[in-house]
Design an enzyme around this catalytic site. Structure first.
Site, mmCIF file in Angstrom:
data_model
loop_
_atom_site.group_PDB
_atom_site.id
_atom_site.type_symbol
_atom_site.label_atom_id
_atom_site.label_comp_id
_atom_site.label_asym_id
_atom_site.label_seq_id
_atom_site.Cartn_x
_atom_site.Cartn_y
_atom_site.Cartn_z
ATOM 1 N N HIS A 259 3.120 57.238 37.273
ATOM 2 C CA HIS A 259 3.118 56.151 36.283
ATOM 3 C C HIS A 259 2.032 56.336 35.212
ATOM 4 O O HIS A 259 1.949 55.534 34.276
ATOM 5 C CB HIS A 259 2.879 54.795 36.949
ATOM 6 C CG HIS A 259 3.970 54.376 37.899
ATOM 7 N ND1 HIS A 259 5.292 54.310 37.528
ATOM 8 C CD2 HIS A 259 3.931 54.010 39.217
ATOM 9 C CE1 HIS A 259 6.023 53.917 38.569
ATOM 10 N NE2 HIS A 259 5.229 53.726 39.601
ATOM 11 N N ASP B 181 10.705 59.275 44.001
ATOM 12 C CA ASP B 181 10.023 58.005 44.274
ATOM 13 C C ASP B 181 10.945 56.843 43.857
ATOM 14 O O ASP B 181 11.708 56.970 42.901
ATOM 15 C CB ASP B 181 8.722 57.958 43.467
ATOM 16 C CG ASP B 181 7.828 56.780 43.822
ATOM 17 O OD1 ASP B 181 6.842 56.993 44.548
ATOM 18 O OD2 ASP B 181 8.109 55.648 43.358
ATOM 19 N N HIS C 105 10.312 54.221 42.356
ATOM 20 C CA HIS C 105 9.981 53.702 41.023
ATOM 21 C C HIS C 105 10.216 54.779 39.963
ATOM 22 O O HIS C 105 9.995 55.958 40.220
ATOM 23 C CB HIS C 105 8.514 53.258 40.979
ATOM 24 C CG HIS C 105 8.171 52.208 41.993
ATOM 25 N ND1 HIS C 105 7.558 52.508 43.192
ATOM 26 C CD2 HIS C 105 8.377 50.876 41.982
ATOM 27 C CE1 HIS C 105 7.377 51.374 43.883
ATOM 28 N NE2 HIS C 105 7.884 50.370 43.167
ATOM 29 N N ASP D 164 8.688 55.775 49.009
ATOM 30 C CA ASP D 164 8.842 54.324 49.050
ATOM 31 C C ASP D 164 10.293 53.856 48.902
ATOM 32 O O ASP D 164 10.541 52.649 48.870
ATOM 33 C CB ASP D 164 7.925 53.631 48.026
ATOM 34 C CG ASP D 164 7.867 54.353 46.698
ATOM 35 O OD1 ASP D 164 8.669 55.277 46.484
ATOM 36 O OD2 ASP D 164 7.017 53.988 45.858
HETATM 37 ZN ZN ZN Z 1 6.718 54.309 43.924
#
Ligand code: ZN
Length: 332
Positions: free
Chosen positions: A141, A177, A179, A264
């Site tokens: 991120h 991931d 996200h 995750d």
């Molecule tokens: Zn994540």
């Protein structure tokens, strides 16, 4: 045969697991999910289980000056200064509430980035074919000018940049991931030499990652987002990842594959809302190996990103490493 003999026999052809205790020194805050225990969970799951990999604690990070030099290629000086200042007045935070820092955070952040830089250097110098980097804080991120989502510097992007620059050859970053890897996407948005594949839950944090986000300019077509609704299981998640890998790999023909390996999307993860199991992570990691063997001389650097249920995280990292193992040469 002892472990040492096995290492010696296979030499650099063995999957290397790299980590460093400095990264336990980043203690965001009480109850923060991105906690030092994550690293211990991964390393204890990988230690002493008979896996065909070498837990190499001697392979340290690149020197801080070198790491900051490479970070300066992708991140603005202001971000690095804000991290430094934030840590100097710790406990504090950098760029928002998701990114608290403690007195040891600078060492942890620079060590994670430094392990990425060193892995990139070792790969281009032919000393490393495949590695799993058990690092924290995570990186995907981290934007050019902003820390967010528990990330400060973009570890996977640093390694990819070193390889792409040194070899003047394409590199693929594949991110499973849960996200969207918005930082990595932003860094390479207009680049045709570093491709980015992300399979993730959408709509979800951080809000980006729609299918029509494909890069711009020369980079158009070298970003591939595969947004998935909540509840995706192994079959849905891994099929999407495999298809994206095939599509972008064919277009890019990468000299190396860098993986943002977040776990995750696991069914037991408290944040992800997906239904992936260890088998799904193993399948996606095998797909990476297959792609790397087709295009990239088998070269893979996998970086730990998210994953917040400690048992699931350890088991998933182990499943990933099982897939990344390098098969010994057949006896003659
Ligand atoms: Zn994540």
């Amino acid at each position: 045969m002892s472990r040492d003999e096995k290492v010696c026999r296979m030499g650099k052809e063995m999957l290397q697991v790299r980590s460093h205790s400095n990264m336990e020194r980043h203690v965001p805050s009480l109850g923060h999910p991105e906690a030092p225990a994550r690293l211990r969970a991964v390393l204890s799951a990988l230690a002493g289980n008979g896996g065909d990999w070498e837990l190499d604690r001697r392979a340290g990070p690149a020197p801080e000056d070198d790491t900051l030099g490479v970070a300066g290629w992708l991140h603005e000086a202001g971000l690095i200064e804000r991290i430094r200042e934030g840590v100097a007045r710790a406990p504090s935070r950098v760029d928002g509430p998701d990114n608290p820092v403690s007195a040891g955070s600078w060492d942890a952040i620079i060590t994670a980035a430094g392990l990425a830089v060193q892995a990139g250097l070792d790969l281009i110098n032919g000393r490393l074919t495949r590695a799993f980097l058990a690092v924290r804080p995570p990186g995907h991120h981290a934007l050019p000018d902003q820390a967010m989502g528990f990330c400060f510097l973009n570890n996977a992007a640093l390694a990819a940049e070193i390889i792409a620059r040194a070899w003047q050859a394409p590199v693929l970053i594949a991110d499973f991931d849960v996200h969207h890897g918005n930082g990595t996407q932003a860094i390479f948005w207009e680049r045709d030499d570093v491709g980015f594949l992300s399979v993730h839950r959408y709509p979800f944090y951080p809000g980006t990652g729609a299918g029509d986000e494909v890069g711009e300019g020369r980079g158009r077509g070298f970003t591939r987002n595969v947004p998935l609704a909540a509840g995706a299981d192994d079959a849905i998640y891994a099929s999407a990842f495999e298809a994206g890998l095939e599509e972008l790999g064919t277009r890019l023909r990468p000299a190396a594959i860098v993986v943002s390996a977040g776990f995750d999307a696991h069914e037991a993860d408290p944040l992800g809302g997906m239904k992936v199991t260890e088998a799904g992570f193993e399948r996606m990691s095998r797909a990476v190996v297959q792609a790397a063997e087709t295009w990239s001389g088998g070269r893979v650097l996998a970086f730990l990103e998210g994953g917040y249920n400690l048992d699931a995280l350890g088991a998933s990292a182990r499943a990933c490493c099982r897939a990344l193992e390098i098969a010994p040469a057949a006896p003659e």
